[in-house]
Scaffold this motif. Structure first.
Motif, PDB file in Angstrom:
ATOM      1  N   LEU A 200      20.688  33.960   3.474  1.00  0.00           N
ATOM      2  CA  LEU A 200      19.848  33.313   2.463  1.00  0.00           C
ATOM      3  C   LEU A 200      19.792  34.134   1.182  1.00  0.00           C
ATOM      4  N   ASP A 201      19.898  35.447   1.293  1.00  0.00           N
ATOM      5  CA  ASP A 201      19.869  36.317   0.106  1.00  0.00           C
ATOM      6  C   ASP A 201      21.091  36.130  -0.788  1.00  0.00           C
ATOM      7  N   ASP A 202      22.167  35.572  -0.235  1.00  0.00           N
ATOM      8  CA  ASP A 202      23.380  35.336  -1.023  1.00  0.00           C
ATOM      9  C   ASP A 202      23.229  34.153  -1.979  1.00  0.00           C
ATOM     10  N   TRP A 203      22.210  33.349  -1.786  1.00  0.00           N
ATOM     11  CA  TRP A 203      22.009  32.126  -2.578  1.00  0.00           C
ATOM     12  C   TRP A 203      20.971  32.374  -3.664  1.00  0.00           C
ATOM     13  N   ALA A 204      21.231  31.879  -4.878  1.00  0.00           N
ATOM     14  CA  ALA A 204      20.275  31.986  -5.981  1.00  0.00           C
ATOM     15  C   ALA A 204      19.127  30.994  -5.760  1.00  0.00           C
ATOM     16  N   ASP A 205      17.987  31.278  -6.391  1.00  0.00           N
ATOM     17  CA  ASP A 205      16.810  30.404  -6.239  1.00  0.00           C
ATOM     18  C   ASP A 205      17.069  28.980  -6.706  1.00  0.00           C
ATOM     19  N   HIS A 206      17.878  28.812  -7.735  1.00  0.00           N
ATOM     20  CA  HIS A 206      18.119  27.497  -8.321  1.00  0.00           C
ATOM     21  C   HIS A 206      19.344  26.794  -7.726  1.00  0.00           C
ATOM     22  N   GLU A 207      20.057  27.458  -6.840  1.00  0.00           N
ATOM     23  CA  GLU A 207      21.291  26.910  -6.285  1.00  0.00           C
ATOM     24  C   GLU A 207      20.981  25.825  -5.249  1.00  0.00           C
ATOM     25  N   ALA A 208      21.632  24.679  -5.392  1.00  0.00           N
ATOM     26  CA  ALA A 208      21.382  23.549  -4.499  1.00  0.00           C
ATOM     27  C   ALA A 208      22.011  23.779  -3.128  1.00  0.00           C
ATOM     28  N   LEU A 209      21.212  23.495  -2.113  1.00  0.00           N
ATOM     29  CA  LEU A 209      21.657  23.580  -0.718  1.00  0.00           C
ATOM     30  C   LEU A 209      21.479  22.215  -0.077  1.00  0.00           C
ATOM     31  N   THR A 210      22.422  21.822   0.759  1.00  0.00           N
ATOM     32  CA  THR A 210      22.188  20.597   1.516  1.00  0.00           C
ATOM     33  C   THR A 210      21.117  20.908   2.547  1.00  0.00           C
ATOM     34  N   LEU A 211      20.487  19.880   3.042  1.00  0.00           N
ATOM     35  CA  LEU A 211      19.445  20.079   4.042  1.00  0.00           C
ATOM     36  C   LEU A 211      20.026  20.762   5.286  1.00  0.00           C
ATOM     37  N   THR A 212      21.232  20.399   5.654  1.00  0.00           N
ATOM     38  CA  THR A 212      21.887  21.020   6.808  1.00  0.00           C
ATOM     39  C   THR A 212      22.102  22.514   6.577  1.00  0.00           C
ATOM     40  N   GLU A 213      22.547  22.878   5.374  1.00  0.00           N
ATOM     41  CA  GLU A 213      22.747  24.292   5.050  1.00  0.00           C
ATOM     42  C   GLU A 213      21.415  25.040   5.074  1.00  0.00           C
ATOM     43  N   ALA A 214      20.387  24.417   4.504  1.00  0.00           N
ATOM     44  CA  ALA A 214      19.072  25.053   4.459  1.00  0.00           C
ATOM     45  C   ALA A 214      18.538  25.292   5.869  1.00  0.00           C
ATOM     46  N   ILE A 215      18.764  24.340   6.759  1.00  0.00           N
ATOM     47  CA  ILE A 215      18.306  24.485   8.140  1.00  0.00           C
ATOM     48  C   ILE A 215      19.066  25.616   8.831  1.00  0.00           C
TER      49      ILE A 215
ATOM     50  N   VAL B 258      10.449  16.929   3.206  1.00  0.00           N
ATOM     51  CA  VAL B 258      11.280  16.379   2.130  1.00  0.00           C
ATOM     52  C   VAL B 258      11.006  14.887   1.984  1.00  0.00           C
ATOM     53  N   ASN B 259      10.954  14.160   3.097  1.00  0.00           N
ATOM     54  CA  ASN B 259      10.717  12.714   3.050  1.00  0.00           C
ATOM     55  C   ASN B 259       9.340  12.369   2.493  1.00  0.00           C
ATOM     56  N   LYS B 260       8.344  13.216   2.730  1.00  0.00           N
ATOM     57  CA  LYS B 260       6.994  12.982   2.208  1.00  0.00           C
ATOM     58  C   LYS B 260       6.851  13.413   0.753  1.00  0.00           C
ATOM     59  N   GLY B 261       7.865  14.095   0.228  1.00  0.00           N
ATOM     60  CA  GLY B 261       7.801  14.553  -1.157  1.00  0.00           C
ATOM     61  C   GLY B 261       7.083  15.878  -1.315  1.00  0.00           C
ATOM     62  N   GLU B 262       6.824  16.576  -0.219  1.00  0.00           N
ATOM     63  CA  GLU B 262       6.145  17.865  -0.289  1.00  0.00           C
ATOM     64  C   GLU B 262       7.094  18.977  -0.732  1.00  0.00           C
ATOM     65  N   ILE B 263       8.383  18.757  -0.559  1.00  0.00           N
ATOM     66  CA  ILE B 263       9.406  19.682  -1.054  1.00  0.00           C
ATOM     67  C   ILE B 263      10.297  18.894  -2.006  1.00  0.00           C
ATOM     68  N   ALA B 264      10.444  19.386  -3.224  1.00  0.00           N
ATOM     69  CA  ALA B 264      11.272  18.694  -4.213  1.00  0.00           C
ATOM     70  C   ALA B 264      12.713  18.632  -3.725  1.00  0.00           C
ATOM     71  N   SER B 265      13.316  17.469  -3.867  1.00  0.00           N
ATOM     72  CA  SER B 265      14.684  17.288  -3.391  1.00  0.00           C
ATOM     73  C   SER B 265      15.377  16.235  -4.240  1.00  0.00           C
ATOM     74  N   ALA B 266      16.681  16.141  -4.045  1.00  0.00           N
ATOM     75  CA  ALA B 266      17.477  15.103  -4.698  1.00  0.00           C
ATOM     76  C   ALA B 266      18.461  14.569  -3.668  1.00  0.00           C
ATOM     77  N   GLU B 267      18.730  13.279  -3.735  1.00  0.00           N
ATOM     78  CA  GLU B 267      19.719  12.699  -2.843  1.00  0.00           C
ATOM     79  C   GLU B 267      20.939  12.343  -3.678  1.00  0.00           C
ATOM     80  N   VAL B 268      22.046  12.959  -3.359  1.00  0.00           N
ATOM     81  CA  VAL B 268      23.295  12.740  -4.075  1.00  0.00           C
ATOM     82  C   VAL B 268      24.390  12.510  -3.037  1.00  0.00           C
ATOM     83  N   ALA B 269      25.105  11.434  -3.203  1.00  0.00           N
ATOM     84  CA  ALA B 269      26.221  11.094  -2.321  1.00  0.00           C
ATOM     85  C   ALA B 269      25.802  11.063  -0.852  1.00  0.00           C
ATOM     86  N   GLY B 270      24.604  10.561  -0.608  1.00  0.00           N
ATOM     87  CA  GLY B 270      24.133  10.414   0.765  1.00  0.00           C
ATOM     88  C   GLY B 270      23.626  11.690   1.408  1.00  0.00           C
ATOM     89  N   ARG B 271      23.568  12.770   0.662  1.00  0.00           N
ATOM     90  CA  ARG B 271      23.072  14.035   1.199  1.00  0.00           C
ATOM     91  C   ARG B 271      21.798  14.438   0.474  1.00  0.00           C
TER      92      ARG B 271
END
Length: 144
Positions: free
Chosen positions: A30-45, A63-76
């Motif tokens: 997780l330390d290899d990733w920047a704070d602003h870098e997008a992760l898929t939900l699978t990667e984050a898990i 994520v589904n409740k909107g408690e964590i900001a997210s974006a859906e792009v290309a089905g991910r």
């Protein structure tokens, strides 16, 4: 023979190896990733982005409740470390002000009798707090 091949394409073998996550191979912690870098939900898990606070199902629910900001792009579903950190940050309490609650009664003896401001019921207080937080009616109904 063709029918068998098409059935296998539709129903993949459950014992097959899971799909490789190439980005995780390049950045395994997780330390290899920047704070602003997008992760898929699978990667984050896989990276355990919540540090054990949420399971995979809990993270998806947040994520589904909107408690964590997210974006859906290309089905991910995509999230960032910053969005998860902000979701777990303490939120300021919402204060509800009632008009006239702080008004002092008039000192004039001829003044009309003043009534105290009406008190809000607990349910009404919750509804107002939810509305000010931008929640939907459907979610409000679940609290009452």
């Amino acid at each position: 023979m063709e029918a068998t091949m098409s059935q296998n394409a539709e129903n993949p073998d459950p014992t097959a190896a899971p799909r490789r996550l190439k980005r995780l191979e390049a950045k395994p912690t997780l330390d290899d990733w920047a704070d602003h870098e997008a992760l898929t939900l699978t990667e984050a898990i896989k990276l355990d982005i919540t540090g054990g606070a949420l399971s995979a199902k809990g993270l998806r629910t947040a994520v589904n409740k909107g408690e964590i900001a997210s974006a859906e792009v290309a089905g991910r579903i995509w999230i960032t470390k910053r969005a998860v950190r902000e979701a777990f940050a303490p939120k300021p309490k919402v204060q509800i002000e009632i008009a006239g609650a702080d008004a002092a009664p008039e000192a004039d003896a001829d003044a009309q009798e003043t009534r105290p401001a009406p008190k809000l019921s607990m349910a009404m207080t919750m509804i107002n707090a939810e509305k000010s937080a931008g929640r939907t009616r459907r979610r409000l109904a679940a609290h009452c």
